[in-house]
Design a protein around this motif. Sequence first.
Motif, PDB file in Angstrom:
ATOM      1  N   TYR A 114     -28.924   8.555  89.721  1.00 35.24           N
ATOM      2  CA  TYR A 114     -29.920   8.242  88.681  1.00 35.24           C
ATOM      3  C   TYR A 114     -31.283   7.934  89.291  1.00 35.24           C
ATOM      4  O   TYR A 114     -32.307   8.446  88.830  1.00 35.24           O
ATOM      5  N   ILE A 115     -31.329   7.116  90.325  1.00 41.90           N
ATOM      6  CA  ILE A 115     -32.608   6.695  90.898  1.00 41.90           C
ATOM      7  C   ILE A 115     -33.211   7.767  91.798  1.00 41.90           C
ATOM      8  O   ILE A 115     -34.438   7.951  91.822  1.00 41.90           O
ATOM      9  N   ALA A 116     -32.363   8.505  92.515  1.00 45.40           N
ATOM     10  CA  ALA A 116     -32.863   9.451  93.514  1.00 45.40           C
ATOM     11  C   ALA A 116     -32.759  10.902  93.063  1.00 45.40           C
ATOM     12  O   ALA A 116     -32.813  11.805  93.892  1.00 45.40           O
ATOM     13  N   MET A 117     -32.620  11.147  91.784  1.00 43.77           N
ATOM     14  CA  MET A 117     -32.483  12.517  91.300  1.00 43.77           C
ATOM     15  C   MET A 117     -33.737  13.319  91.644  1.00 43.77           C
ATOM     16  O   MET A 117     -34.840  13.008  91.196  1.00 43.77           O
ATOM     17  N   PHE A 118     -33.582  14.375  92.437  1.00 43.11           N
ATOM     18  CA  PHE A 118     -34.733  15.000  93.084  1.00 43.11           C
ATOM     19  C   PHE A 118     -35.718  15.676  92.132  1.00 43.11           C
ATOM     20  O   PHE A 118     -36.917  15.672  92.423  1.00 43.11           O
ATOM     21  N   PRO A 119     -35.327  16.268  90.975  1.00 45.62           N
ATOM     22  CA  PRO A 119     -36.335  16.961  90.170  1.00 45.62           C
ATOM     23  C   PRO A 119     -37.480  16.058  89.723  1.00 45.62           C
ATOM     24  O   PRO A 119     -38.647  16.458  89.731  1.00 45.62           O
ATOM     25  N   GLN A 120     -37.149  14.822  89.308  1.00 44.32           N
ATOM     26  CA  GLN A 120     -38.195  13.953  88.778  1.00 44.32           C
ATOM     27  C   GLN A 120     -38.446  12.731  89.659  1.00 44.32           C
ATOM     28  O   GLN A 120     -39.122  11.795  89.235  1.00 44.32           O
ATOM     29  N   LEU A 121     -37.943  12.751  90.879  1.00 43.64           N
ATOM     30  CA  LEU A 121     -38.044  11.575  91.746  1.00 43.64           C
ATOM     31  C   LEU A 121     -39.483  11.228  92.092  1.00 43.64           C
ATOM     32  O   LEU A 121     -39.880  10.066  92.032  1.00 43.64           O
ATOM     33  N   VAL A 122     -40.296  12.221  92.443  1.00 48.28           N
ATOM     34  CA  VAL A 122     -41.596  11.929  93.032  1.00 48.28           C
ATOM     35  C   VAL A 122     -42.722  11.787  92.013  1.00 48.28           C
ATOM     36  O   VAL A 122     -43.770  11.210  92.330  1.00 48.28           O
ATOM     37  N   ALA A 123     -42.550  12.313  90.791  1.00 49.68           N
ATOM     38  CA  ALA A 123     -43.644  12.207  89.826  1.00 49.68           C
ATOM     39  C   ALA A 123     -43.177  12.190  88.384  1.00 49.68           C
ATOM     40  O   ALA A 123     -43.926  12.575  87.488  1.00 49.68           O
ATOM     41  N   GLY A 124     -41.960  11.738  88.152  1.00 49.35           N
ATOM     42  CA  GLY A 124     -41.509  11.558  86.786  1.00 49.35           C
ATOM     43  C   GLY A 124     -41.021  12.843  86.144  1.00 49.35           C
ATOM     44  O   GLY A 124     -40.905  13.874  86.811  1.00 49.35           O
ATOM     45  N   LEU A 136     -24.291  11.748  83.849  1.00 55.01           N
ATOM     46  CA  LEU A 136     -24.076  11.477  85.268  1.00 55.01           C
ATOM     47  C   LEU A 136     -22.639  11.790  85.687  1.00 55.01           C
ATOM     48  O   LEU A 136     -22.386  12.170  86.835  1.00 55.01           O
ATOM     49  N   SER A 137     -21.717  11.627  84.772  1.00 49.80           N
ATOM     50  CA  SER A 137     -20.310  11.881  85.096  1.00 49.80           C
ATOM     51  C   SER A 137     -19.712  13.045  84.313  1.00 49.80           C
ATOM     52  O   SER A 137     -18.767  13.675  84.761  1.00 49.80           O
ATOM     53  N   GLN A 138     -20.296  13.348  83.140  1.00 46.28           N
ATOM     54  CA  GLN A 138     -19.778  14.433  82.307  1.00 46.28           C
ATOM     55  C   GLN A 138     -20.948  15.238  81.749  1.00 46.28           C
ATOM     56  O   GLN A 138     -21.659  14.775  80.858  1.00 46.28           O
ATOM     57  N   ARG A 139     -21.140  16.421  82.274  1.00 45.60           N
ATOM     58  CA  ARG A 139     -22.206  17.288  81.790  1.00 45.60           C
ATOM     59  C   ARG A 139     -21.722  18.738  81.839  1.00 45.60           C
ATOM     60  O   ARG A 139     -20.813  19.081  82.583  1.00 45.60           O
ATOM     61  N   THR A 140     -22.345  19.557  81.048  1.00 39.93           N
ATOM     62  CA  THR A 140     -21.965  20.961  80.988  1.00 39.93           C
ATOM     63  C   THR A 140     -23.121  21.826  81.476  1.00 39.93           C
ATOM     64  O   THR A 140     -24.293  21.504  81.251  1.00 39.93           O
ATOM     65  N   ILE A 141     -22.783  22.887  82.146  1.00 32.64           N
ATOM     66  CA  ILE A 141     -23.771  23.853  82.611  1.00 32.64           C
ATOM     67  C   ILE A 141     -23.455  25.175  81.925  1.00 32.64           C
ATOM     68  O   ILE A 141     -22.345  25.686  82.023  1.00 32.64           O
ATOM     69  N   SER A 142     -24.442  25.698  81.210  1.00 28.91           N
ATOM     70  CA  SER A 142     -24.223  26.915  80.441  1.00 28.91           C
ATOM     71  C   SER A 142     -25.320  27.932  80.753  1.00 28.91           C
ATOM     72  O   SER A 142     -26.350  27.615  81.363  1.00 28.91           O
ATOM     73  N   TRP A 143     -25.071  29.159  80.318  1.00 32.99           N
ATOM     74  CA  TRP A 143     -26.058  30.218  80.525  1.00 32.99           C
ATOM     75  C   TRP A 143     -27.347  29.906  79.763  1.00 32.99           C
ATOM     76  O   TRP A 143     -28.449  30.145  80.270  1.00 32.99           O
ATOM     77  N   ASP A 144     -27.232  29.361  78.555  1.00 26.83           N
ATOM     78  CA  ASP A 144     -28.426  29.014  77.775  1.00 26.83           C
ATOM     79  C   ASP A 144     -29.244  27.938  78.479  1.00 26.83           C
ATOM     80  O   ASP A 144     -30.482  28.017  78.509  1.00 26.83           O
ATOM     81  N   LYS A 145     -28.572  26.930  79.036  1.00 26.17           N
ATOM     82  CA  LYS A 145     -29.294  25.893  79.776  1.00 26.17           C
ATOM     83  C   LYS A 145     -29.940  26.454  81.031  1.00 26.17           C
ATOM     84  O   LYS A 145     -31.063  26.076  81.394  1.00 26.17           O
ATOM     85  N   LEU A 146     -29.240  27.345  81.701  1.00 26.08           N
ATOM     86  CA  LEU A 146     -29.783  27.950  82.914  1.00 26.08           C
ATOM     87  C   LEU A 146     -31.038  28.760  82.619  1.00 26.08           C
ATOM     88  O   LEU A 146     -32.079  28.575  83.270  1.00 26.08           O
ATOM     89  N   THR A 147     -30.962  29.637  81.635  1.00 19.39           N
ATOM     90  CA  THR A 147     -32.124  30.465  81.307  1.00 19.39           C
ATOM     91  C   THR A 147     -33.264  29.633  80.722  1.00 19.39           C
ATOM     92  O   THR A 147     -34.437  29.860  81.038  1.00 19.39           O
ATOM     93  N   GLY A 148     -32.902  28.652  79.881  1.00 15.30           N
ATOM     94  CA  GLY A 148     -33.946  27.776  79.329  1.00 15.30           C
ATOM     95  C   GLY A 148     -34.614  26.951  80.403  1.00 15.30           C
ATOM     96  O   GLY A 148     -35.840  26.773  80.395  1.00 15.30           O
ATOM     97  N   GLY A 149     -33.822  26.442  81.354  1.00 12.87           N
ATOM     98  CA  GLY A 149     -34.384  25.652  82.444  1.00 12.87           C
ATOM     99  C   GLY A 149     -35.266  26.473  83.359  1.00 12.87           C
ATOM    100  O   GLY A 149     -36.348  26.025  83.769  1.00 12.87           O
ATOM    101  N   VAL A 150     -34.829  27.700  83.667  1.00 12.53           N
ATOM    102  CA  VAL A 150     -35.637  28.582  84.524  1.00 12.53           C
ATOM    103  C   VAL A 150     -36.956  28.920  83.836  1.00 12.53           C
ATOM    104  O   VAL A 150     -38.024  28.909  84.464  1.00 12.53           O
TER     105      VAL A 150
END
Length: 435
Positions: A114-124, A136-150
């Motif tokens: 939570y504290i050291a998560m690299f995407p938003q660690l240095v500038a929010g 943090l313990s239960q999350r899903t990774i999907s094609w929609d999330k991947l394409t939306g995130g990219v």
Amino acid sequence: MQYTLVLLASIFITYIFGYLLKDKTKYSVFLLFLGISCNVFLLVYFKYSSFFFRVIGESVPFFAEVHQSFVVNFENVHLPLGISFFVFQAISYLIDVYRQDSPVEKNPLNVALYIAMFPQLVAGPIVRFNSIAKELSQRTISWDKLTGGVSLFVVGLSQKVLIANTVAVAVDGIYNIPLAEMTAPLAWIAAVGYALQIYFDFTGYSNMAIGLGLIFGFHFPANFNYPYWSQSITEFWRRWHMSLSRWFKDYLYIPLGGNRHGKLRTYFNLWVVFLLCGLWHGASWNFILWGAFHGALLVLERAGVLRVINQCPRLIRHLYCLFFVLICWVPFRAETLEQSVTIFRVMFFGSSASSLNWPVASFVSNDVALAFIFGIIFSAPLWQFLQEKLFSVKTVARHTVLYQTCSNSIVVLLFFLCILSLSSGAHNPFIYFQF
């Protein structure tokens, strides 16, 4: 390596005190205070030590002869990357656990993540623990999330590379000329340019961080909502760096009393909060001045100015907000108070310097002018407007393939342009890395 230990120390402190706060006891307040103090000490030591010793030494005659040695020693203390952000996240976790607004995390690795998560660690953005506790313990990774995130990452990258970096060429060039040769047109161009630069620089990083988080299954909060479209300074701070604004509201303004103890106390609380907000951005009188300006404007609006402004036409309200936001960005960008005062004087009273020495065209090339135009256009909610008017649910349903093809083509084009720009340009780090 030693600055990595600072991050690890904050994680260790936060986990231990968070775990101790899981049950309410008569010692809970003391434990909360101690946990917050340890984190604040890390921030103060690494970020403000040199500034504080310099101010004390220059203000108190007793320290006049010895303060220089302290300043020299603390000048060697460097600012760990992202300390302002991960310390604030640690503090928010401790307070939320104490208030029982967030669950206690018993797994130290999840606290570290939570504290050291690299995407938003240095500038929010500054992320609340309860907003991602389950992920943090239960999350899903999907094609929609991947394409939306990219896609969101590429949009943020283009905001930074194509607009912020290009506008920075003019801004940095103008701020590097001698103060005695500054002219009013250059001062105003620099002010407008920096407003665009810092917005697209910071919102670009935030979008990149949110996009990376989405790729890994995390949902980070939005950090900007077209702040230059605001019609008051109060509204501006509801739209600008929203995660920081909410942090100061929930963990400082409300605990100070908020608006519950009369008008004068409310005004004082507002001004103090924004004074500290300015100081949070950096150990400099310029940042303190920037925070004091915004605090004073918010106090004036709450005292009655906002009622008058709201009676004006929409265009006047926009111009009012933009004018004061631009003015406030001057000390934020300037390196010294002297430079801030000089630029203010030139902006409003002109100067005797000749425009022939530093013509506007020498700073505003075709690329820079184009970045200014696109920056102004996309600082308004144009895409949101087009989506509402042209891409309604029914329209998208009928032309899903066409819509996706156009969106993907735009993302690929932006990414290609970013690669071209990065391959030919100089290193230009994110502005908020210094905070």
